[in-house]
Each structure stands twice: as structure tokens, then as C-alpha cells.
Design a protein around this motif. Structure first.
Motif, PDB file in Angstrom:
ATOM      1  N   GLU A   1       4.497  -2.650  -5.039  1.00  0.00           N
ATOM      2  CA  GLU A   1       4.614  -1.296  -4.011  1.00  0.00           C
ATOM      3  C   GLU A   1       5.874  -1.242  -3.638  1.00  0.00           C
TER       4      GLU A   1
ATOM      5  N   PRO B   1       5.311   3.312  -0.711  1.00  0.00           N
ATOM      6  CA  PRO B   1       4.542   2.400  -0.056  1.00  0.00           C
ATOM      7  C   PRO B   1       5.042   1.447   0.333  1.00  0.00           C
TER       8      PRO B   1
ATOM      9  N   TYR C   1       3.264   5.144   7.708  1.00  0.00           N
ATOM     10  CA  TYR C   1       2.690   6.391   7.132  1.00  0.00           C
ATOM     11  C   TYR C   1       2.295   7.363   8.371  1.00  0.00           C
TER      12      TYR C   1
ATOM     13  N   VAL D   1      -2.432   6.493   0.369  1.00  0.00           N
ATOM     14  CA  VAL D   1      -3.088   5.161   0.889  1.00  0.00           C
ATOM     15  C   VAL D   1      -4.726   5.174   0.041  1.00  0.00           C
TER      16      VAL D   1
ATOM     17  N   HIS E   1      -4.472   3.576  -3.553  1.00  0.00           N
ATOM     18  CA  HIS E   1      -4.740   2.324  -3.703  1.00  0.00           C
ATOM     19  C   HIS E   1      -6.070   1.628  -3.901  1.00  0.00           C
TER      20      HIS E   1
ATOM     21  N   ASN F   1      -5.397   7.244  10.227  1.00  0.00           N
ATOM     22  CA  ASN F   1      -4.155   6.639  10.922  1.00  0.00           C
ATOM     23  C   ASN F   1      -3.790   7.460  12.207  1.00  0.00           C
TER      24      ASN F   1
ATOM     25  N   LYS G   1       4.481  -6.539   1.440  1.00  0.00           N
ATOM     26  CA  LYS G   1       3.499  -5.744   2.332  1.00  0.00           C
ATOM     27  C   LYS G   1       2.513  -4.982   1.633  1.00  0.00           C
TER      28      LYS G   1
ATOM     29  N   ILE H   1      -1.140  -3.112   0.526  1.00  0.00           N
ATOM     30  CA  ILE H   1      -2.286  -2.519   1.325  1.00  0.00           C
ATOM     31  C   ILE H   1      -3.470  -3.062   0.683  1.00  0.00           C
TER      32      ILE H   1
ATOM     33  N   ILE I   1      -8.758  -0.664   4.582  1.00  0.00           N
ATOM     34  CA  ILE I   1      -8.774   0.421   5.556  1.00  0.00           C
ATOM     35  C   ILE I   1      -9.562   0.271   6.650  1.00  0.00           C
TER      36      ILE I   1
ATOM     37  N   VAL J   1      -4.578   1.857   8.565  1.00  0.00           N
ATOM     38  CA  VAL J   1      -4.288   0.671   7.117  1.00  0.00           C
ATOM     39  C   VAL J   1      -4.412  -0.746   7.410  1.00  0.00           C
TER      40      VAL J   1
ATOM     41  N   TYR K   1      -3.091  -4.294   5.894  1.00  0.00           N
ATOM     42  CA  TYR K   1      -2.061  -4.986   4.928  1.00  0.00           C
ATOM     43  C   TYR K   1      -2.400  -6.306   4.689  1.00  0.00           C
TER      44      TYR K   1
ATOM     45  N   PHE L   1      -0.789  -0.422  12.738  1.00  0.00           N
ATOM     46  CA  PHE L   1      -1.650  -0.774  11.448  1.00  0.00           C
ATOM     47  C   PHE L   1      -2.384  -2.437  11.727  1.00  0.00           C
TER      48      PHE L   1
END
Length: 435
Positions: A88, A125, A131, A141, A144, A235, A376, A378, A381, A387, A389, A419
Motif C-alpha cells: 500500500e 493509501p 482520507y 477504500v 481494498h 468517514n 498501515k 486497511i 470498515i 476506516v 487499519y 480512524f
């Protein structure tokens, strides 16, 4: 690797493909950079493509003009290669502004871009501070996730959604899961996932539609396909030092983090459940479409329950089906090492307590699934549209207790984006609506 001009016409347009991501990158002069060092092919092709796919066949190859939207050839990321370095943090994504399909991702440190003026650039990303709330960020997002639907197009319903068949080759139970197919030592099922984005009166929303069936083997044959379908503001902009919840006492903290069903501000989040009621018990969904549920019905840590007899065993993916209802809802109680599609390659599916490594140290066990992903990354969600991580930050370090709030939330250094992250301790992923 030398710098190379890369034009849009050689990028594979991901529009109606049942695949997650597509990557194009330079080939090193010492071998095919991302797909393993093959001396026979060194220097023969400058552009190589790999993409994550659920078919199970590891393959990468030169990017050629003969590949079209309907001819995918099953390329995907081969994370088993020791010299795999594209990740990423090294990617720059180009999004077709007309239909939202990802055109290509390239390593900008090695490649000079020459792209169509209609393509708009997206922050890298994993390396950007945040974001934002834009449709472009949402689509980045969504890309992913291991979607089975047409790219960018919500399904009319989960039942009618396109599917991918997963085959568990290591099935020792006498019966397959409900709706699955048992054949010899295999059990197969159809998994469905569609994560899409849209603008609604200037507000970007993300929609998750999933039947909640995983892309890996499970221990229990009691899991069932679900009809989970919800939409929420993507988000949602938060203001630092203006918390969503004031958790001033242990009582307040317990009431926020310990119940299975969290108290989301559904009005502010514009959170709408289109699917089954059981979806309300999920605090978020992983990139493979499986629910995260990080509490149990007696309000204890489900990975280390105080009352052991009250919590059914987890499998080695740290998941199991719902015990408190007959819904058969499979869910993770922690970050699952099985989000790494190669994790089970050398393991037999069983309960965690029957595997000495899993049973003796669940933290090391789950982190072992992320050994190749110390950045980092993803992994899902949250139910509130923020998001999620993985366990490592942008420096490749594990998140620390001082980094997170009570809900397992983190702010970017510029305090502009909020996040959730994965931790070694409860609540593991999302504990409550933050910040």
C-alpha cells in the motif's frame, strides 16, 4: 529499476471484474520485481501485473494488450514470494472519474507517469495523513475489499449479487455448512460482498452488502449465509477534542464497550440497515465481508472470557458462529490472521484451544498472520463508516496503548482524520463509536 513512461492504454481497466485490486509495476533489471526472481524472464518485460483474486491460483505475469475486461487470467498478488515488496505505501492509484473503476496502481518511485487527463490522482493509501470525505477517497477504500460484484455498482440485493465460490480443501466434518456443497474432503460455498460509494446531496456514503461467508475454511458447519446490507456516511468529519462520548467512569466505559450491540448515533451517521437485524450486532466488517463482533452476550472479553464455559471455542481464525441465536452468523472476535489468504496454507482447521500455538499465545498467533504486512493496512470498515487499519502503523510498529482512545480510535498527526486500529488488547478493533 529504470524510470519508464506508463500510459493509460496499457493499464487494465477494472470494471466488471470479480477481483480486488490490480497492480502494474516496473520489472527490476535483476528479475521480475514483485512476482519472484525468475532469471529466465529478467529484463524481458518492463511492466508486470499482479492482482488479488479469490480463485486460489497464485500467478503474476507481464502486462500485455491482449488482456481485456472479460479475460482476467486469474492474476493476483502472490504474497508467498520472499521478495514481494509492492504494498500500500508504495502505490499511487488512478481512478477513472467516469465509472469509478481502478485503472492501475504503480510504484511512483520507479515509474514516470503519462496518464489520460480524465484520470484524477488519489492520495497514496497508507501514507497520506488522512482520507477525506470525498467520493474518490471512498472509492479508494472500497477497492481494498474483496468484492464479488461489478465494480462501483450496488447489488439490487444480497441474494441477487454475483458470487465467488470458495472451496475449503480441509473439511473433516461430516456435514458442510448450510447451503454449501460437500464433496469428498471438501466443502464449498458461495461468498458475496459488494462495497460501493455514492454521493447523496453532497454527502459521501459507503454501502456494505455481504452474505458474511468467509474466504477461508472454518471449523463449524453451523454457520449460515446472511443478508447484511447497510449504508452510512463515509468517514464522517470529526473535530479533535470534541468527543462523541464522554466516558468519565468505569461504568460509562463498560456500557460503551462491553455490550454486543453498540449505541451508534444513527441519525448523525445516517446509518440505515437494509438487511437482517443481526447486522446491528456487528461493529464493522473485514475486507473479506465477515463481521467483527468484539463482545459477547455476558459482556466479557470473548477472546479471554472470565467465564470460560459461557463462550464457545474460537477456531484458529479467531471466529465462530453466533451462539446466542440460531442465525448462524460467523464473526471474528479479534483481528483474524486468516485475512492473510495464505495463512492456512500449512495449517489444519481446528479450534484454537486444540492448536498449541494458538492456545498458548493468541496475540502472537494473530500477529503471525500479518508478518508480511507490517505497514498501515486497511483491514475493514467500522459500522460508523470510519476506516479500520491492521495492527501496524505507518512506521511498521505495533499500535501502543497511548496511541488509542477507549474505542480503539486514533487521530492523524494533523488531527484532521479519525480512524480505528487493531490492538493486542480488548476491544481489539472497534470498541464503540469514537472519538
Amino acid at each position: 529499476a529504470e524510470s519508464l513512461g506508463l500510459t493509460q492504454d496499457i493499464c487494465l481497466k477494472r470494471v466488471a471484474l470479480s477481483t480486488n485490486e490490480f497492480f502494474a509495476t516496473m520489472q527490476s533489471s535483476h528479475g521480475d520485481w514483485n512476482c519472484g526472481n525468475d532469471p529466465d524472464l529478467a529484463g524481458t518485460n518492463d511492466i508486470w501485473g499482479c492482482s488479488q483474486h479469490t480463485l486460489g491460483d497464485n500467478a503474476c505475469g507481464p502486462l500485455t494488450s491482449g488482456i481485456g475486461d472479460g479475460d482476467w487470467n486469474g492474476w493476483h498478488i502472490d504474497t508467498t514470494q520472499a521478495d514481494w515488496s509492492l504494498r500500500e505505501a508504495d502505490l499511487y492509484t488512478l481512478v477513472d472519474s467516469t465509472n469509478g473503476g481502478v485503472l492501475c496502481c504503480v510504484d511512483v518511485s520507479a515509474v514516470a507517469l503519462d496518464v489520460d487527463a480524465n484520470a484524477e490522482s488519489v492520495a497514496q493509501p497508507g501514507t497520506s495523513d488522512a482520507y477525506d470525505q470525498s467520493l474518490t477517497a471512498c472509492k479508494t477504500v472500497a477497492a481494498h475489499f474483496r468484492n464479488t460484484c461489478d465494480s462501483g455498482i450496488p447489488a439490487a440485493s444480497v441474494d441477487s449479487m454475483k458470487h465467488e465460490t470458495y472451496v475449503c480443501e480441509d473439511w473433516s466434518r461430516p456435514n458442510c455448512i448450510e447451503g454449501g456443497t460437500k464433496k469428498g474432503s471438501t466443502c464449498s460455498w458461495d461468498r458475496k460482498l459488494c462495497v460501493t460509494c455514492r454521493e447523496d446531496n453532497g454527502v459521501t456514503k459507503i454501502r456494505v452488502q455481504t452474505n458474511n461467508l468467509p474466504d477461508h475454511c472454518v471449523m463449524s458447519h453451523a454457520i449460515k449465509s446472511q443478508n447484511f446490507d447497510y449504508e452510512v456516511v463515509f468517514n464522517q468529519k470529526r473535530v479533535y477534542d470534541t468527543p462523541e462520548q464522554f466516558l468519565k467512569t468505569q461504568h460509562h466505559l463498560n456500557n460503551a464497550v462491553c455490550p454486543i450491540r453498540k449505541k451508534w448515533d444513527t441519525k448523525s451517521l445516517q446509518l440505515i440497515e437494509h438487511g437482517d437485524r443481526e447486522s446491528a450486532n456487528a461493529v464493522g466488517f473485514a475486507i473479506n465481508g465477515v463481521a467483527f463482533q468484539l463482545a459477547n452476550r455476558i459482556r466479557e472479553d470473548p477472546v479471554y472470557p472470565m467465564t470460560k464455559d459461557n463462550e464457545q471455542p474460537l477456531d484458529i481464525c479467531l471466529g465462530h458462529q453466533q451462539r446466542s441465536s440460531d442465525s448462524g452468523m460467523y464473526h471474528y472476535h479479534d483481528i483474524s490472521p486468516c485475512l492473510n489468504t495464505n495463512f492456512l496454507a500449512d495449517k489444519s482447521m481446528t479450534e484454537c484451544f486444540r492448536n498449541s500455538d494458538c492456545d498458548s499465545d493468541k496475540v502472537s498467533w494473530k500477529l503471525s498472520g500479518f508478518n508480511q504486512f507490517k505497514y498501515k493496512m486497511i483491514i475493514g470498515i467500522g459500522k460508523d463508516g470510519h476506516v479500520i487499519y491492521g495492527p501496524y502503523d505507518e512506521s511498521g510498529e505495533l499500535w501502543k496503548a497511548v496511541d488509542v482512545d477507549a474505542c480503539n480510535g486514533v487521530w492523524t498527526e494533523d488531527l484532521q482524520d479519525f480512524f480505528y486500529v487493531s490492538t493486542q488488547w480488548h476491544p481489539y478493533v472497534v470498541g464503540c463509536q469514537g472519538p
